[in-house]
Design a protein around this motif. Sequence first.
Motif, PDB file in Angstrom:
ATOM      1  N   SER A 142       0.827  -1.206   0.000  1.00 10.27           N
ATOM      2  CA  SER A 142       0.000   0.000   0.000  1.00 10.27           C
ATOM      3  C   SER A 142       0.862   1.257   0.000  1.00 10.27           C
ATOM      4  CB  SER A 142      -0.929  -0.014   1.220  1.00 10.27           C
ATOM      5  OG  SER A 142      -1.714   1.149   1.273  1.00 10.27           O
ATOM      6  N   ARG A 189       2.409   1.817  -3.465  1.00  9.31           N
ATOM      7  CA  ARG A 189       1.419   2.344  -4.416  1.00  9.31           C
ATOM      8  C   ARG A 189       1.192   3.825  -4.194  1.00  9.31           C
ATOM      9  NH1 ARG A 189      -2.379  -2.596  -3.024  1.00  9.31           N
ATOM     10  NH2 ARG A 189      -1.533  -4.180  -4.412  1.00  9.31           N
ATOM     11  N   ARG A 190       1.156   4.255  -2.933  1.00 10.41           N
ATOM     12  CA  ARG A 190       0.887   5.663  -2.640  1.00 10.41           C
ATOM     13  C   ARG A 190       2.033   6.570  -3.108  1.00 10.41           C
ATOM     14  NH1 ARG A 190      -1.248   3.803   2.377  1.00 10.41           N
ATOM     15  NH2 ARG A 190       0.664   4.455   3.455  1.00 10.41           N
TER      16      ARG A 190
END
Length: 285
Positions: free
Chosen positions: A279, A282-283
């Motif tokens: 996560s 991806r950010r």
Amino acid sequence: MTPVPAPFAESADSRSWPESRPGAWHALASLEQRTRFASLFGNRRDAVLLYHSVGGVPGIDYRWDVPVHVFRDQIRRIAARYELVDLETLATTETSTKRVAITFDDGFRNVYEHALPVLSEFDAPATLFVNSAFVDDENLDRLRERHDLGAAAHDVSLTTDQLQEIAAQDRYTIGNHTFSHANLAELPDRGAVAAEILDAKEWLEDRLDVAVDCFSYPYGGFDERAAEVVAETHEIAVTSEPSLVGPSPNPLAIPRLDACLPASTVAFEVTDVAARLRSLVRRVG
């Protein structure tokens, strides 16, 4: 693929995998397997693993295949740390114990020949999502095209007799993967979408004498039309979104992690720590 530092190298298999990971990721995976550091940060979210082929497709070198020794090592590592449960249990109940469910897409014959004997060793349940048009290697040219197989591929799909044997065992569940593995989001109208979904469900239920309530979207592709038809005709549906299962999940949109990777990498990717790192990447990416 970036070489893995020697102290953390994956010893079980040195092949190239279709979805590579950076060397640092493999190093973290190997370190976690040795130290179990993931448990220090909370490790309770469930996971569903996605497999296709295990043990090879006769006549070709199939890139999405997992060798039998790697598959056994994956299941061994996961079974040692988590509870292996069937997909329905994971999708519809909650517990404080981390659980993992195993799924197979496409109905490859080698799953019967190679994967199920390994699962039997660990008393592990599984769900097999089948394209009814290709059972017994029917429509072989279309089968090869839809699964990106070479022209020499043969003995690819489960037979009717094998499916009936599998369906008769409580440990295994037969699910619907559409009639011909069409990308539902690309079909021209709702009628075509419904035909792909319902024709397969009817075929499987009639020949196997089981209720088929689980569905897997081919290519992970679906739109509002497909989601509506699946919701009207099935209780559970899985996607190809690479994520762990969150609390109180939507049973009609269960994410899965692709398991066509080295054993230590798969065992790492089911941890909550790996999910947080994915996560974060991806950010910032």
